[in-house]
Design a protein around this motif. Structure first.
Motif, PDB file in Angstrom:
ATOM      1  N   LEU A 125      21.010  52.154 -16.903  1.00  0.00           N
ATOM      2  CA  LEU A 125      20.812  50.705 -16.953  1.00  0.00           C
ATOM      3  C   LEU A 125      19.361  50.307 -17.203  1.00  0.00           C
ATOM      4  N   VAL A 126      18.441  51.262 -17.074  1.00  0.00           N
ATOM      5  CA  VAL A 126      17.012  50.951 -17.243  1.00  0.00           C
ATOM      6  C   VAL A 126      16.315  51.954 -18.159  1.00  0.00           C
ATOM      7  N   ARG A 127      17.073  52.781 -18.858  1.00  0.00           N
ATOM      8  CA  ARG A 127      16.487  53.913 -19.579  1.00  0.00           C
ATOM      9  C   ARG A 127      15.521  53.495 -20.681  1.00  0.00           C
ATOM     10  N   ASP A 128      15.633  52.272 -21.171  1.00  0.00           N
ATOM     11  CA  ASP A 128      14.724  51.799 -22.218  1.00  0.00           C
ATOM     12  C   ASP A 128      13.441  51.201 -21.651  1.00  0.00           C
ATOM     13  N   CYS A 129      13.300  51.269 -20.330  1.00  0.00           N
ATOM     14  CA  CYS A 129      12.144  50.665 -19.668  1.00  0.00           C
ATOM     15  C   CYS A 129      11.178  51.749 -19.185  1.00  0.00           C
ATOM     16  N   ARG A 130       9.915  51.487 -19.287  1.00  0.00           N
ATOM     17  CA  ARG A 130       8.863  52.275 -18.639  1.00  0.00           C
ATOM     18  C   ARG A 130       7.834  51.294 -18.119  1.00  0.00           C
ATOM     19  N   PRO A 131       7.266  51.561 -16.943  1.00  0.00           N
ATOM     20  CA  PRO A 131       7.440  52.737 -16.089  1.00  0.00           C
ATOM     21  C   PRO A 131       8.749  52.707 -15.306  1.00  0.00           C
ATOM     22  N   LEU A 132       9.118  53.894 -14.762  1.00  0.00           N
ATOM     23  CA  LEU A 132      10.340  54.070 -14.007  1.00  0.00           C
ATOM     24  C   LEU A 132      10.033  54.434 -12.563  1.00  0.00           C
ATOM     25  N   LEU A 133      10.760  53.788 -11.653  1.00  0.00           N
ATOM     26  CA  LEU A 133      10.655  54.076 -10.226  1.00  0.00           C
ATOM     27  C   LEU A 133      12.028  54.522  -9.730  1.00  0.00           C
ATOM     28  N   MET A 134      12.129  55.764  -9.315  1.00  0.00           N
ATOM     29  CA  MET A 134      13.369  56.348  -8.808  1.00  0.00           C
ATOM     30  C   MET A 134      13.337  56.319  -7.288  1.00  0.00           C
ATOM     31  N   VAL A 135      14.447  55.885  -6.687  1.00  0.00           N
ATOM     32  CA  VAL A 135      14.557  55.851  -5.232  1.00  0.00           C
ATOM     33  C   VAL A 135      15.748  56.720  -4.850  1.00  0.00           C
ATOM     34  N   CYS A 136      15.483  57.824  -4.167  1.00  0.00           N
ATOM     35  CA  CYS A 136      16.540  58.766  -3.810  1.00  0.00           C
ATOM     36  C   CYS A 136      16.348  59.155  -2.352  1.00  0.00           C
ATOM     37  N   HIS A 137      17.311  58.789  -1.503  1.00  0.00           N
ATOM     38  CA  HIS A 137      17.139  59.077  -0.076  1.00  0.00           C
ATOM     39  C   HIS A 137      16.888  60.559   0.165  1.00  0.00           C
ATOM     40  N   ALA A 138      17.611  61.415  -0.521  1.00  0.00           N
ATOM     41  CA  ALA A 138      17.390  62.863  -0.387  1.00  0.00           C
ATOM     42  C   ALA A 138      16.207  63.266  -1.249  1.00  0.00           C
ATOM     43  N   PRO A 139      15.194  63.907  -0.684  1.00  0.00           N
ATOM     44  CA  PRO A 139      14.044  64.304  -1.489  1.00  0.00           C
ATOM     45  C   PRO A 139      14.401  65.444  -2.430  1.00  0.00           C
ATOM     46  N   PRO A 140      13.670  65.577  -3.523  1.00  0.00           N
ATOM     47  CA  PRO A 140      13.917  66.699  -4.426  1.00  0.00           C
ATOM     48  C   PRO A 140      13.588  68.035  -3.760  1.00  0.00           C
ATOM     49  N   PHE A 141      14.307  69.050  -4.150  1.00  0.00           N
ATOM     50  CA  PHE A 141      14.209  70.388  -3.566  1.00  0.00           C
ATOM     51  C   PHE A 141      12.841  71.017  -3.817  1.00  0.00           C
ATOM     52  N   GLU A 142      12.370  71.728  -2.796  1.00  0.00           N
ATOM     53  CA  GLU A 142      11.133  72.520  -2.854  1.00  0.00           C
ATOM     54  C   GLU A 142       9.914  71.682  -3.217  1.00  0.00           C
ATOM     55  N   THR A 143       9.644  70.698  -2.374  1.00  0.00           N
ATOM     56  CA  THR A 143       8.417  69.918  -2.464  1.00  0.00           C
ATOM     57  C   THR A 143       7.833  69.795  -1.062  1.00  0.00           C
ATOM     58  N   LYS A 144       6.711  69.135  -0.948  1.00  0.00           N
ATOM     59  CA  LYS A 144       6.128  68.858   0.366  1.00  0.00           C
ATOM     60  C   LYS A 144       6.932  67.799   1.123  1.00  0.00           C
ATOM     61  N   CYS A 145       7.958  67.258   0.491  1.00  0.00           N
ATOM     62  CA  CYS A 145       8.720  66.147   1.065  1.00  0.00           C
ATOM     63  C   CYS A 145      10.084  66.563   1.581  1.00  0.00           C
ATOM     64  N   ASP A 146      10.439  67.854   1.546  1.00  0.00           N
ATOM     65  CA  ASP A 146      11.805  68.248   1.928  1.00  0.00           C
ATOM     66  C   ASP A 146      11.838  69.443   2.876  1.00  0.00           C
ATOM     67  N   ARG A 147      10.770  69.646   3.645  1.00  0.00           N
ATOM     68  CA  ARG A 147      10.689  70.818   4.521  1.00  0.00           C
ATOM     69  C   ARG A 147      11.034  70.448   5.957  1.00  0.00           C
ATOM     70  N   ILE A 148      12.022  71.147   6.509  1.00  0.00           N
ATOM     71  CA  ILE A 148      12.324  70.965   7.919  1.00  0.00           C
ATOM     72  C   ILE A 148      11.359  71.802   8.753  1.00  0.00           C
ATOM     73  N   ILE A 149      11.394  71.619  10.069  1.00  0.00           N
ATOM     74  CA  ILE A 149      10.550  72.428  10.948  1.00  0.00           C
ATOM     75  C   ILE A 149      10.856  73.896  10.696  1.00  0.00           C
ATOM     76  N   GLY A 150       9.817  74.667  10.488  1.00  0.00           N
ATOM     77  CA  GLY A 150       9.986  76.065  10.107  1.00  0.00           C
ATOM     78  C   GLY A 150       9.703  76.295   8.638  1.00  0.00           C
ATOM     79  N   GLY A 151       9.702  75.192   7.850  1.00  0.00           N
ATOM     80  CA  GLY A 151       9.271  75.293   6.468  1.00  0.00           C
ATOM     81  C   GLY A 151      10.360  75.443   5.425  1.00  0.00           C
ATOM     82  N   ARG A 152      11.632  75.511   5.842  1.00  0.00           N
ATOM     83  CA  ARG A 152      12.702  75.702   4.851  1.00  0.00           C
ATOM     84  C   ARG A 152      12.925  74.424   4.054  1.00  0.00           C
ATOM     85  N   ALA A 153      13.074  74.569   2.738  1.00  0.00           N
ATOM     86  CA  ALA A 153      13.340  73.444   1.853  1.00  0.00           C
ATOM     87  C   ALA A 153      14.825  73.106   1.884  1.00  0.00           C
TER      88      ALA A 153
END
Length: 218
Positions: A125-153
């Motif tokens: 619905l917005v693919r012809d627009c830039r800039p793009l802001l994506m909002v995803c409750h689940a963070p993307p895998f293997e980043t500084k934003c998806d590590r539980i205690i102990g460090g697992r992604a």
């Protein structure tokens, strides 16, 4: 345009009372999931009402701890981002709520295929627009934003795949309380503010051509 985003609210909106100065020139609030604590429409309505009191223009999506009925409620309120896309101030904003599958059988969980398809549906619905802001409750895998205690992604592989393919300027995420932080996937800035009761929030500014995202704490 100035956007303020926070998530993992779990009904704890009291920090909004401390954000008068932050909100003074804010054009849009984005609530990035987990409005409630296993709650439904009544609880979600209170959170959206509190957000609208701080800034009249609000967008939101549900998290995995929101009941499924929250999704159509947000649609009826005209604020939904789950599988939706909208252009505001020249910024294409789209998203996916819920989370990837957890061991806890929470109310709103999606397969990785469903997450990818939902993001694509909103993006279309917005693919012809830039800039793009994506909002995803689940963070993307293997980043500084998806590590539980102990460090697992434990983030979403589908969200990461989507970012690698589309490269939105910014991805706002949440879900993993202990992983507030900021990272990059290619040219995409990924931000998780952690639970709102901890004082974390994200400020996204647009100059019409670019997005700049910062992680702030009260």
């Amino acid at each position: 345009m100035k956007i303020v985003s926070f998530g993992d609210v779990h009904m704890a909106t009291r920090n909004l009372a401390r954000m008068d100065e932050v909100m003074r020139d804010t054009d849009l609030i984005i609530v990035s999931g987990d409005l409630t604590n296993f709650g439904g429409v009544d609880d979600a309505r209170k959170v959206i009402g509190d957000a609208r009191h701080a800034c009249p223009q609000v967008l939101a999506l549900s998290g995995n701890l929101d009941q499924l009925e929250v999704i159509p409620f947000l649609e009826a309120e005209g604020v939904a981002l789950h599988g939706k896309g909208v252009v505001i101030g020249g910024v294409g904003i789209f998203g996916c709520g819920g989370s990837n599958i957890t061991p806890f059988k929470t109310p709103t969980e999606l397969s990785e295929e469903e997450i990818y398809e939902t993001l694509m549906r909103g993006y279309a619905l917005v693919r012809d627009c830039r800039p793009l802001l994506m909002v995803c409750h689940a963070p993307p895998f293997e980043t500084k934003c998806d590590r539980i205690i102990g460090g697992r992604a434990v983030g979403s592989t589908a969200a990461r795949r989507f970012i690698e393919e589309v490269q939105p300027e910014v991805c706002i995420s949440g879900h993993i309380h202990e992983s507030a932080g900021i990272d990059r996937i290619g040219s995409t800035t990924v931000v998780n503010a952690g639970p709102f009761k901890g004082g974390g929030y994200i400020v996204v500014r647009s100059d019409g051509a670019r997005l700049e995202a910062r992680l702030e704490f009260l």
